[in-house]
Design an enzyme around this catalytic site. Structure first.
Site: not given
Ligand code: IVH
Length: 688
Positions: A122, A124, A126, A234, A322, A416, A419, A434, A440
């Site tokens: 999945e 990840k 942010d 998720y 990552k 500035c 201006c 400024c 300006c």
């Molecule tokens: S599972 C025990 N699935 O990443 C497993 N986390 O670094 C718990 N996150 O706290 C997390 N996408 O905020 C999981 N598909 C995903 C995710 C995900 C983003 C974030 C989440 C978690 C952090 C862990």
């Protein structure tokens, strides 16, 4: 950084202490203030170093070790919710080697041969993770992760989100089930929100993650309701019954119930397939609607997940692979100074265009002059750029070995660039601004809108929209131009949406405001830190426009009477005084001011406010005043039209008696001059 194996226990202990404090500080900045101080990559590096030291010195693992904590403690303001099953974090992998190791660990733990393991991959996101509890199919409570054990109760906030179903779409829902997922904001929603925030003068968010967290964690859920938040579900928390055998089927259940599961999620087997998936998502990353920083791989079998369990803060059955921080090197061709609508000078790096993670980058923010000095960034330097979750690329480092011999340290301008007015930096602030706000071009439009706003000139029929139009067309360039608009009445009548009547009304409304109280006039100038209250204080103190103008000019001289007089006005602190002095020290501002004043009748404040209660009176202060200084008392009396003298005579109208008043009090009694106590004076002078 030294190899952990070469450290003495004492050195390791000291470094672990520093790391614990550092990581805790960054956790607070990130989770509680939604304002990170370092990039995710830098943060991960701190955590990796901590883990490496702990592995080498297991006996030195601290009770408050970052490896035992997740995120930050729940912030105050929200009720706390203890998670039935801790909301933990994930270990990171940074390459195929890490991933293979992760697979090997699972096989060893479960005693498997080398068959390929099935995972669900999945992206990840942010954002911030949340927990949603459903009882008999109804949404009953929702919480943030907090420190993993206790989170914040954000139920009302989550209820405002379309992607959080009120009820599970299921005729036979489990008695109790907890669903976990990620709340996030798309890049487009983030950009639109920031634009709206900037327009209304509110907080700008650094990146979509902070915007999502800041929007969800509002004490007033009606604010959350206005924010464009999304959710991908998720994971599972507490459950009253078994709802699936595999993670993949759990995701299907989530979809059936009405949740959105990231459509890019896939089931795959083995490290090679994972590597291919990783590469594919990395290639798609820049084009996705939301920010991701990697891919989460979760072992598909829930039975195996249960056997593997957790170690420290992370499960053994999942890993976050990552993406490398998106970095590139290029040449910094010039440092441009942009002037914002509030006059802030922001340095921007102009770069030889370079591809960073699929996006062509030609500019990067340099934040402010201290940042340039700290990193010693020079024109001609080869620099490393980074886009790490943040939308705006940053210069992370200078490759000094590639610096041209003739590169000189950057000198930040003190005027500035737009201006030419002088640009100053208040004590304790990082931003240089400024001071030519009224002239300006970078700032005039916003200043003009402020100028006609309700507490300022409040001109009927001349709102933000018309000002923007008139400004764009050059009809109104400075405040004085507003009062020249009646001369263009015929032309205005021809404009779309106007007509003769509205044009005539506008002229009348403008003329009606050609007489204005001094306080409103001062406020309308939009001098930084001079809001309505301070404008009133100034007007009462200086009474006339001419006097105010002259005194502000005189106050520019350090040690002058005018300066101490200004500093003595109650509530006008030195920072405010400096803003006024700087404004008046800029000849461009004075020109605009005088041009404007010539077209107006500026009403004296004492007449307008208390109509000169003490006009023409001669006052003597004697003894020690308890609640104000002598200069303050004197200024106040003068502001009310009185004259203050030192000795009591027949001409004296009033003697104000402080404590220990001596001969002057006796003289007043002899001559039959009226005396008042300090308290009576305050009442008389309207100082209560
Ligand atoms: S599972 C025990 N699935 O990443 C497993 N986390 O670094 C718990 N996150 O706290 C997390 N996408 O905020 C999981 N598909 C995903 C995710 C995900 C983003 C974030 C989440 C978690 C952090 C862990």
């Amino acid at each position: 950084m030294s190899d952990p194996a070469t450290l003495t226990p004492a050195e390791a202990e000291a470094e672990l202490a520093t790391l614990a404090a550092e990581i805790a500080r960054h956790d607070r900045a990130y989770h509680e203030q939604d304002a990170p101080l370092i990039t995710d990559a830098e943060y991960d590096a701190l955590r990796r170093r901590n883990a490496a030291l702990e592995a080498a010195f297991p006996l030195l693992v601290r009770a408050d070790s970052p490896s035992r904590r997740v995120g930050a403690a729940a912030a105050s303001g929200f009720a706390k919710i203890a998670h039935g099953v801790p909301m933990l974090s994930l270990d990171n992998a940074f390459g195929a080697g890490d991933f293979t190791e992760f697979c090997d660990r699972i096989r060893r733990f479960l005693g498997l041969k080398d068959e390929a393991l099935e995972f669900v991959a999945e992206p990840k996101i942010d954002g911030l993770s949340i927990s949603l509890t459903y009882e008999n199919g109804a949404f009953t409570r929702g919480a943030t992760r907090g420190d993993g054990l206790v989170g914040e109760d954000v139920t009302p906030n989550l209820r405002t989100m379309k992607s959080v179903p009120e009820r599970l779409n299921d005729p036979h829902p489990p008695a109790r089930i907890e669903i976990r997922g990620e709340v996030f904001m798309t890049k487009a929603d983030f950009a639109a929100l920031n634009e709206a925030q900037e327009k209304s003068g509110q907080k700008i968010f650094a990146n979509p993650r902070n915007a999502a967290a800041g929007s969800l964690r509002q004490l007033d859920a009606s604010i959350t309701a206005t924010r464009p938040l999304s959710l991908f579900a998720y994971a599972m928390g507490e459950a009253s019954e078994k709802v699936a055998d595999t993670h993949w089927h759990w995701l299907k259940r989530l979809e059936d119930w009405g949740f959105t599961v990231n459509p890019l999620s896939e089931r795959l087997a083995g490290a090679e397939a994972a590597e291919a998936f990783q590469a594919r998502i990395a290639a798609e990353r820049a084009g996705l609607a939301y920010d991701i920083d990697g891919v989460v791989y979760k072992l598909d079998s829930l039975a195996w997940q249960a056997r593997l369990g957790f170690v420290g803060r992370a499960p053994r059955w999942a890993i976050a692979w990552k993406f490398p921080a998106e970095q590139a090197t290029t040449v910094l061709e010039a440092i441009l100074i942009q002037v914002g609508r509030t006059g802030a000078l922001t340095p921007v790096a102009q770069l030889t265009p370079v591809n960073v993670g699929g996006v062509l980058v030609a500019r990067a923010t340099l934040h402010n002059e201290d940042e340039i000095a700290r990193k010693d960034i020079r024109v001609g330097d080869t620099v490393t750029l980074q886009r790490a979750g943040d939308v705006i690329p940053q210069v992370v480092a200078v490759l000094t070995d590639r610096r041209p011999a003739n590169a000189t340290p950057f000198v930040f301008p003190t005027t500035c660039p737009v201006c030419g007015s002088h640009a100053t930096r208040a004590e304790g602030e990082v931003v240089r601004r400024c001071t030519g706000g009224l002239t300006c071009p970078a700032q005039t439009e916003e200043r003009l809108i402020h100028f006609v706003s309700r507490p300022a000139f409040d001109i009927d029929g001349l709102g933000e929209k018309s000002i923007r139009e008139f400004h764009a067309e050059g009809l109104v360039r400075s405040p004085a131009d507003i009062f020249r608009l009646p001369a263009h009445e015929a032309a205005i009548a021809q404009r779309e949406g106007w007509g003769e009547l509205s044009a005539r009304n506008l002229s009348a409304a403008i003329r009606a405001r050609q007489t204005i109280p001094l306080a409103r006039f001062i406020y309308a100038l939009g001098i930084r830190r001079i809001g309505e209250a301070n404008a009133k204080l100034l007007a009462r103190h200086y009474v006339t426009f001419a006097n105010w103008r002259e005194q502000m000019r005189a106050a520019a001289t350090i040690g002058s009477e005018a300066r101490s007089d200004l500093n003595n006005i109650i509530r006008i602190g030195p920072a405010i005084a400096d803003e006024l002095i700087e404004f008046m020290a800029e000849p461009r501002n004075l020109a605009v001011l005088d041009d404007l004043a010539a077209l107006l009748t500026i009403e004296d404040a004492a007449q307008a406010a208390d109509s000169g209660a003490l006009a023409g009176k001669i006052i003597v202060f004697t003894g020690t005043l308890e609640t104000m200084t002598r200069p303050e008392a004197k200024a106040r009396a003068e502001a009310l039209g009185a004259r203050v003298t030192d000795s009591v005579s027949k001409k004296t109208d009033l003697v104000v008696l402080g404590s220990d008043a001596g001969s002057k009090a006796r003289k007043a009694a002899e001559l039959g001059v009226r005396t008042v106590t300090e308290a009576e004076w305050r009442a008389l002078a309207g100082m209560e």
